[in-house]
Design a protein around this motif. Structure first.
Motif, PDB file in Angstrom:
ATOM      1  N   GLY A 102     -49.471 -15.330  78.245  1.00  0.00           N
ATOM      2  CA  GLY A 102     -48.352 -16.257  78.143  1.00  0.00           C
ATOM      3  C   GLY A 102     -47.116 -15.672  77.494  1.00  0.00           C
ATOM      4  O   GLY A 102     -46.259 -16.399  76.999  1.00  0.00           O
ATOM      5  N   VAL A 103     -47.008 -14.359  77.517  1.00  0.00           N
ATOM      6  CA  VAL A 103     -45.846 -13.671  76.956  1.00  0.00           C
ATOM      7  C   VAL A 103     -44.958 -13.197  78.102  1.00  0.00           C
ATOM      8  O   VAL A 103     -45.447 -12.665  79.091  1.00  0.00           O
ATOM      9  N   LEU A 104     -43.646 -13.388  77.957  1.00  0.00           N
ATOM     10  CA  LEU A 104     -42.676 -12.810  78.892  1.00  0.00           C
ATOM     11  C   LEU A 104     -42.238 -11.460  78.331  1.00  0.00           C
ATOM     12  O   LEU A 104     -41.820 -11.378  77.173  1.00  0.00           O
ATOM     13  N   HIS A 105     -42.369 -10.412  79.132  1.00  0.00           N
ATOM     14  CA  HIS A 105     -41.989  -9.052  78.734  1.00  0.00           C
ATOM     15  C   HIS A 105     -40.722  -8.670  79.489  1.00  0.00           C
ATOM     16  O   HIS A 105     -40.663  -8.811  80.710  1.00  0.00           O
ATOM     17  N   THR A 106     -39.724  -8.182  78.765  1.00  0.00           N
ATOM     18  CA  THR A 106     -38.445  -7.804  79.351  1.00  0.00           C
ATOM     19  C   THR A 106     -38.318  -6.289  79.398  1.00  0.00           C
ATOM     20  O   THR A 106     -38.537  -5.612  78.391  1.00  0.00           O
ATOM     21  N   ARG A 118     -39.991  -9.182  73.901  1.00  0.00           N
ATOM     22  CA  ARG A 118     -41.134 -10.033  74.237  1.00  0.00           C
ATOM     23  C   ARG A 118     -40.820 -11.461  73.810  1.00  0.00           C
ATOM     24  O   ARG A 118     -40.276 -11.672  72.729  1.00  0.00           O
ATOM     25  N   PHE A 119     -41.217 -12.413  74.647  1.00  0.00           N
ATOM     26  CA  PHE A 119     -41.020 -13.821  74.334  1.00  0.00           C
ATOM     27  C   PHE A 119     -42.372 -14.528  74.421  1.00  0.00           C
ATOM     28  O   PHE A 119     -42.796 -14.949  75.497  1.00  0.00           O
ATOM     29  N   PRO A 120     -43.091 -14.647  73.281  1.00  0.00           N
ATOM     30  CA  PRO A 120     -44.388 -15.326  73.280  1.00  0.00           C
ATOM     31  C   PRO A 120     -44.206 -16.846  73.261  1.00  0.00           C
ATOM     32  O   PRO A 120     -43.100 -17.349  73.083  1.00  0.00           O
ATOM     33  N   GLY A 121     -45.306 -17.541  73.447  1.00  0.00           N
ATOM     34  CA  GLY A 121     -45.283 -18.972  73.252  1.00  0.00           C
ATOM     35  C   GLY A 121     -45.563 -19.817  74.471  1.00  0.00           C
ATOM     36  O   GLY A 121     -45.712 -21.025  74.371  1.00  0.00           O
ATOM     37  N   HIS A 122     -45.636 -19.210  75.648  1.00  0.00           N
ATOM     38  CA  HIS A 122     -45.988 -19.973  76.851  1.00  0.00           C
ATOM     39  C   HIS A 122     -47.432 -20.430  76.665  1.00  0.00           C
ATOM     40  O   HIS A 122     -48.278 -19.650  76.247  1.00  0.00           O
ATOM     41  N   PRO A 123     -47.751 -21.679  76.978  1.00  0.00           N
ATOM     42  CA  PRO A 123     -49.100 -22.188  76.684  1.00  0.00           C
ATOM     43  C   PRO A 123     -50.226 -21.582  77.519  1.00  0.00           C
ATOM     44  O   PRO A 123     -51.378 -21.623  77.108  1.00  0.00           O
ATOM     45  N   ASN A 124     -49.904 -21.018  78.676  1.00  0.00           N
ATOM     46  CA  ASN A 124     -50.930 -20.437  79.551  1.00  0.00           C
ATOM     47  C   ASN A 124     -50.415 -19.130  80.144  1.00  0.00           C
ATOM     48  O   ASN A 124     -49.287 -18.716  79.873  1.00  0.00           O
ATOM     49  N   SER A 125     -51.235 -18.521  80.979  1.00  0.00           N
ATOM     50  CA  SER A 125     -50.796 -17.313  81.680  1.00  0.00           C
ATOM     51  C   SER A 125     -49.580 -17.638  82.545  1.00  0.00           C
ATOM     52  O   SER A 125     -49.430 -18.760  83.020  1.00  0.00           O
ATOM     53  N   ILE A 126     -48.723 -16.656  82.744  1.00  0.00           N
ATOM     54  CA  ILE A 126     -47.526 -16.836  83.566  1.00  0.00           C
ATOM     55  C   ILE A 126     -47.809 -16.174  84.908  1.00  0.00           C
ATOM     56  O   ILE A 126     -47.602 -14.978  85.086  1.00  0.00           O
ATOM     57  N   ASP A 127     -48.314 -16.971  85.840  1.00  0.00           N
ATOM     58  CA  ASP A 127     -48.775 -16.456  87.125  1.00  0.00           C
ATOM     59  C   ASP A 127     -47.644 -16.171  88.104  1.00  0.00           C
ATOM     60  O   ASP A 127     -47.797 -15.351  89.001  1.00  0.00           O
ATOM     61  N   VAL A 137     -34.870 -18.883  84.655  1.00  0.00           N
ATOM     62  CA  VAL A 137     -36.110 -18.713  85.428  1.00  0.00           C
ATOM     63  C   VAL A 137     -36.992 -19.943  85.307  1.00  0.00           C
ATOM     64  O   VAL A 137     -36.899 -20.703  84.347  1.00  0.00           O
ATOM     65  N   LEU A 138     -37.831 -20.084  86.288  1.00  0.00           N
ATOM     66  CA  LEU A 138     -38.860 -21.109  86.300  1.00  0.00           C
ATOM     67  C   LEU A 138     -40.196 -20.371  86.311  1.00  0.00           C
ATOM     68  O   LEU A 138     -40.382 -19.459  87.127  1.00  0.00           O
ATOM     69  N   THR A 139     -41.094 -20.719  85.400  1.00  0.00           N
ATOM     70  CA  THR A 139     -42.391 -20.050  85.346  1.00  0.00           C
ATOM     71  C   THR A 139     -43.474 -20.995  85.837  1.00  0.00           C
ATOM     72  O   THR A 139     -43.380 -22.211  85.659  1.00  0.00           O
ATOM     73  N   GLY A 140     -44.500 -20.436  86.446  1.00  0.00           N
ATOM     74  CA  GLY A 140     -45.630 -21.214  86.920  1.00  0.00           C
ATOM     75  C   GLY A 140     -46.899 -20.764  86.237  1.00  0.00           C
ATOM     76  O   GLY A 140     -47.132 -19.564  86.063  1.00  0.00           O
ATOM     77  N   ALA A 141     -47.715 -21.745  85.828  1.00  0.00           N
ATOM     78  CA  ALA A 141     -48.937 -21.443  85.106  1.00  0.00           C
ATOM     79  C   ALA A 141     -50.005 -22.461  85.460  1.00  0.00           C
ATOM     80  O   ALA A 141     -49.707 -23.593  85.814  1.00  0.00           O
ATOM     81  N   PRO A 142     -51.286 -22.061  85.333  1.00  0.00           N
ATOM     82  CA  PRO A 142     -52.353 -23.039  85.553  1.00  0.00           C
ATOM     83  C   PRO A 142     -52.390 -24.032  84.387  1.00  0.00           C
ATOM     84  O   PRO A 142     -51.908 -23.736  83.305  1.00  0.00           O
ATOM     85  N   HIS A 143     -52.935 -25.184  84.623  1.00  0.00           N
ATOM     86  CA  HIS A 143     -53.047 -26.156  83.528  1.00  0.00           C
ATOM     87  C   HIS A 143     -54.464 -26.415  83.155  1.00  0.00           C
ATOM     88  O   HIS A 143     -55.392 -26.014  83.707  1.00  0.00           O
TER      89      HIS A 143
END
Length: 143
Positions: A102-106, A118-127, A137-143
């Motif tokens: 759930g981290v965005l890497h730049t 790095r931007f941590p904090g997304h609740p799930n994997s960023i698929d 951006v719009l990110t998609g993740a499983p719930h």
């Protein structure tokens, strides 16, 4: 696993073994093949003005391929996290990658060795990541 298309008639595919292939759809044959990832290929981003294809992988690396020369330009240092998606931003100056944790890497364009932020904090994997604008951006993740 992953797939990208460009208007020049090429399609990029990636498989579970880490192989990236470029296909010439006009001639209906493989144009280039790379085996620089050690695990599944998860995503692609293209910067056509630089003729560069970027791929991400479950092995925690990003690979940048010089399509003019038909070779690997640089493979990033390996993260302890799977990279699952990527997109270009800021006019192609930035590549943003989503990860299993759930981290965005730049990555700054051309500086592939290590991510610049790095931007941590997304609740799930960023698929998946989609650029809505050059700054959003719009990110998609499983719930």
């Amino acid at each position: 696993v992953g797939e990208a298309t460009n208007p020049a008639g090429m399609i990029a595919t990636g498989d579970d073994d880490g192989c990236v292939k470029l296909w010439d759809v006009r001639q209906k044959k493989e144009a280039m093949s790379f085996s620089d990832h050690e695990d599944f290929v998860s995503g692609f981003a293209v910067r056509e003005d630089k003729r560069t294809l970027v791929s991400t992988s479950g092995d925690g690396t990003l690979c940048a391929y010089n399509l003019r020369k038909g070779k690997l330009e640089r493979r990033s240092d390996q993260l302890e996290d799977e990279l699952l998606s990527c997109v270009t931003l800021k006019g192609g100056k930035i590549v943003l990658c989503g990860s299993q944790e759930g981290v965005l890497h730049t990555y700054k364009w051309g500086q592939w060795a290590d991510c610049s932020d790095r931007f941590p904090g997304h609740p799930n994997s960023i698929d998946t990541i989609v650029a809505l604008t050059d700054d959003l951006v719009l990110t998609g993740a499983p719930h």
